[in-house]
Write an enzyme that holds these catalytic residues in place. Sequence first.
Site, short mmCIF file in Angstrom:
data_model
loop_
_atom_site.label_atom_id
_atom_site.label_comp_id
_atom_site.label_asym_id
_atom_site.label_seq_id
_atom_site.Cartn_x
_atom_site.Cartn_y
_atom_site.Cartn_z
N LYS A 65 34.90 102.36 -3.77
CA LYS A 65 35.63 103.09 -4.81
C LYS A 65 35.11 102.69 -6.18
O LYS A 65 34.92 101.50 -6.47
CB LYS A 65 37.12 102.82 -4.72
CG LYS A 65 37.99 103.80 -5.50
CD LYS A 65 39.46 103.54 -5.20
CE LYS A 65 40.35 104.66 -5.72
NZ LYS A 65 40.31 104.77 -7.17
N SER A 100 38.01 98.80 -6.54
CA SER A 100 39.18 98.44 -5.75
C SER A 100 38.91 97.18 -4.95
O SER A 100 37.80 96.96 -4.46
CB SER A 100 39.56 99.58 -4.81
OG SER A 100 40.61 99.19 -3.94
N GLU A 103 39.29 104.11 -19.32
CA GLU A 103 40.59 103.45 -19.34
C GLU A 103 40.65 102.41 -20.45
O GLU A 103 41.71 102.22 -21.08
CB GLU A 103 40.84 102.80 -17.98
CG GLU A 103 41.05 103.82 -16.87
CD GLU A 103 40.98 103.23 -15.47
OE1 GLU A 103 41.15 103.99 -14.51
OE2 GLU A 103 40.73 102.01 -15.35
N HIS A 161 45.72 124.83 -20.22
CA HIS A 161 46.99 124.51 -19.55
C HIS A 161 46.76 123.84 -18.20
O HIS A 161 47.57 123.96 -17.28
CB HIS A 161 47.84 125.78 -19.34
CG HIS A 161 48.18 126.49 -20.60
ND1 HIS A 161 49.31 126.21 -21.35
CD2 HIS A 161 47.54 127.49 -21.27
CE1 HIS A 161 49.36 127.00 -22.41
NE2 HIS A 161 48.29 127.79 -22.38
#
Length: 470
Positions: free
Chosen positions: A328, A322, A335, A191
């Site tokens: 980053k 980025s 993805e 959960h």
Amino acid sequence: MTEQTRTEADSMGPMQVPADALYGASTARAVDNFPIAHRPVPAQVIHAFGHLKAACAKANVELGKLPPELGEAIIAASNEVAFGDHDGHFPVDVYQTGSGTSTNMNANEVIASLANEKLGHGRTVKAENGVHPNDHVNMGQSSNDTFPTAMHIAAAVTLHSELIPALQRLHLALDNKAKQWDHIVKIGRTHLMDATPIRVGQVFSGYAAQAMWAVDRAGWAQKEMLVNLPIGGTAVGTGINTHPEFAGKVCHALSEQLKLEFCEAVNHPAAQAGKDSFVGAHGHMKTIATALSKIANDIRHLGSGPRCSIGELNLPATQPGSSIMPGKVNPVICESVMQVVCRVIGNDAVVTSAALGGIGSLFELNVAMPVMIDAFIESATLLANVSNVMDDKLLTGLEVNEQRCAELIDQSLMMVTSLAPEIGYDTAAKLAKQALEEGKTIRQLCMDQAILPTDKLNELLDPMGMTKPS
């Protein structure tokens, strides 16, 4: 500069065709009629047509229907198409006649031209005493049984040569990680909340199992494609204008050519009018996609951070993440997987819709076959490619942050679970709440209150011990 053309004719009259084109009037007419996607039928389908037309010519020669000289020329020309030597001569758009007639005629014309060249008649679709695209290349056939048969061939070959090997490779990589990391313990989550500890190896064994089942599912999809080939049904599934032994001989020839066991349809009207097998086979690919989504999504979340989130995994840096935030790094491979999953799920809707009665399947024929096989081949190819990329650019170089795993285990309130059999559920629940309120670990609080002897406490709070039945 004006393009050089030549005049070819079909049953509707003359058409101007590019001078160097292998195809004729029927193909040129289809190119004019369907400037829609500006994207031809997948090359896998064209190659399948090459294999199919070679098998058909071989069968017709064996049956005494086709003169051997013409048959040999057709087989040689068809093999060139099968090997991808002439892909540029198949320009018909995906969004064409729903039976695939235009692509079948494209194949007939290209193969006739090549065969006539081999016979010394020059580059012409039709030659006196030579090969005719309908009478010879299409002998004993109809677009209504050849296009769906080519669909079966293309799908089976793509699954066999691309998707199944890629999934097998992914399974092996995940299984190796499971074994490599089975000594490392991390906190489990249910959960999205802290749960009891689990070994990293156990987590990756779950992913490996999903990949193993994906291999099985791709195999089941392939089996759907190997059976119930529509060839021999001709126009409406009755077999008009074809020899009763034709379909069996074609399937035998295809099996020899491609080293896969193809079988004639047990019921030709069903094979031509319904596309249940494609719905079922693509359903397996949708299931494979959902498995890949679970694996990729878990990995990207477990690698989130590197300092302000979970950070239990260190994902390989593949590119700057980025244009504004220096240093980053993002989970771009994960993805990519998720986007492939979106496409495959969308393609499943296409395949299902194209098979629906009233949309594609109407009376004795399905009339949405080109879009169906385009979606099917895209799904199989995307899943294969992204599985290989997952292995190459995600799993290779993926590391466990053992220090972070240990820190999170120590902080987890759910470590109290192993104490419940000794002190009772209610007491354990109170300890968890108190530890949260006071900002302490379960171990600290138990030691402060002398809940259990130190030896017993250490035994019960051993993270590795909590990953096994007790």
